[in-house]
Design a protein around this motif. Structure first.
Motif: not given
Ligand code: PEP
Ligand code: CO
Length: 450
Positions: A51-57
């Motif tokens: 989820c954090d990765q998607l937030r960065a994207r």
């Protein structure tokens, strides 16, 4: 810091004190409690770190460095959890992603309306057919599609089926996207069963040849990047049923923060976005990237209050405004929202949903959408951002990989009289594969020209 898991997890239940729109009325409260307890014991469907990765994207989308492609069914159905349906949907999204990446030269963040999109808000609680009135169908997670009194009774056991259907869908999606199928060298294979029959398929074939040439050139130069072998793909759905979403909300052991582990991204729908109600409260407690649908009546003041409630730290990537105003309203209503939000200093992602403001009923009684209206809303969205110097961050669409006849128009034209041929949606009309590819090519052109 030590985390009291129990106290922190119960922070995901603060919504219970507030009014919650669109929730099923279960006849047996005890049965619901037992299901919630069981769901609480199930493993997460996604990791907090993802989820954090998607937030960065999504932060890259918000800052104008990437484009969001979010799509899938209006409503997934339990009996459509099959390898063919899932592969066809994924293939369509991968093809659209390839078109947008190559033709618009922009990194594309790919998010499915998939593996959890089983619950539907409805405009009316009851439905009447031939003088018989029954509760409406609210999605497979709530009740049955069949028009019988038994089938329309909300059954909490369906929440468990939703979890298992989501798990098996996500498992296959992960296998497809990381196990070789999504390798860019397969760019032709995604089109195989399609190319001969359709103008957009042929246009795609041409683009796939160009991608192939580029890959061959790179290989000849001695480079064959790992990035081309897998695709980063995320899941999302409307966080409508709060009993389900909060049962799948967990404390992340790394950070002590709450994540809704039913999907990477969740969104709040147009009918449940009341600022002082339960859905906004629930979303304010979780760390996932959050979307919120904004219909034509949204005021700039409301938009600013969503930012205060859901993105108090002003963190790019946290909040996505998914605008669904209708082709006839977007050019009037969107500018003020974008202007005031931008002036406030908040960096949100702006995404167009060109589907939900453009639905109408055909004479045959089918709920449908015109491809040209969908396209016109996307155009309006791009025009507004161009005039204001802001970034048109992406598209959110209802689509399927199957050759259905639910929306009219498109390059391989579907007429109103064709709608009955393959009208299969459990809820709203979806773009079929050919219409989806047409849209991707047209959006890529708009993006290039902005
Ligand atoms: C949907 O996305 O299927 C939906 C119901 O959208 P909205 O909340 O924007 O009406
Ligand atoms: Co819909």
């Amino acid at each position: 810091m030590t985390v009291n898991a129990k106290t922190s997890a119960s922070a995901g239940n603060t919504w219970r004190d507030l009014p919650a729109a669109q929730q099923p009325e279960y006849p047996d409260a005890e049965a619901l409690r037992a299901v919630i307890a069981e769901l609480e014991s199930y493993p997460p469907l996604v990791f907090a770190g993802e989820c954090d990765q998607l937030r960065a994207r999504m932060a890259a989308v918000a800052k104008g460095e990437a484009f969001l492609l979010q799509g899938g069914d209006c409503a997934e159905a339990f009996d459509a959890v099959s390898a063919d349906h899932i592969r066809n949907k994924l293939k369509t999204l991968l093809q659209m992603g390839a078109v947008l990446t190559y033709a618009a030269s922009v990194p594309v963040v790919k998010v499915g309306r998939i593996a959890g999109q089983y619950s539907k808000p409805r405009s009316k609680p009851m439905e009447t057919r031939d003088g018989v009135t029954l509760p409406v169908y609210r999605g497979d997670s709530v009740n049955g599609f069949d028009f019988t009194p038994e089938s329309r009774i909300p059954d909490p056991e369906r929440l468990k089926r939703m979890y298992h259907a989501s798990a098996s869908t996500l498992n296959l999606v992960r296998a497809f996207t990381t196990g070789g199928y999504a390798d860019l060298r397969q760019v032709h294979a995604w089109n195989q069963d399609f190319v001969k029959s359709s103008p957009s398929g042929q246009r795609y074939e041409q683009l796939a040849r160009e991608i192939d040439n580029a890959l061959n050139f790179m290989r000849a130069c001695g480079t064959d990047p790992e990035e081309f072998k897998t695709v980063e793909f995320f899941s999302s759905h409307e966080a409508l049923l709060l009993d389900y979403e909060s049962a799948l909300t967990r404390v992340d052991s790394r950070t002590g923060r709450l994540y809704d582990v039913s999907a990477h991204m969740v969104w709040i729908g147009e009918r449940t976005r009341q600022l002082d109600h339960a859905h906004v409260e629930f979303a304010s407690k979780i760390r996932n990237p959050i979307g919120i649908k904004l219909g034509p009546a949204t005021t700039a003041e409301e938009a600013l209050r969503y930012i205060d409630r859901l993105d108090p730290d002003r963190e790019p990537g946290r909040l996505t405004f998914i605008v669904r105003m209708g082709a006839d309203k977007i050019r009037d209503r969107l500018p003020e929202l974008v202007e005031k939000v931008t002036a406030s200093g908040a960096v949100v992602a702006w995404v167009t949903d060109p589907m939900h403001g453009n639905t109408f009923e055909a004479a045959s009684g089918h709920k449908t959408r015109r491809f040209d209206d969908v396209l016109d809303e996307v155009k309006g969205f791009f025009e507004v951002h161009k005039a204001l110097g802001t970034h048109p961050g992406g598209i959110h669409v209802e689509l399927t990989g199957d050759d259905v006849t639910e929306c009219v128009g498109g390059g391989d034209e579907i007429f109103v009289d064709d709608l009955h041929q393959r009208y299969e949606t459990a809820c709203d009309p979806r773009l079929n594969r050919s219409q989806s590819l047409d849209l991707a090519f047209l959006v890529a052109e708009m993006y290039r020209d902005q």
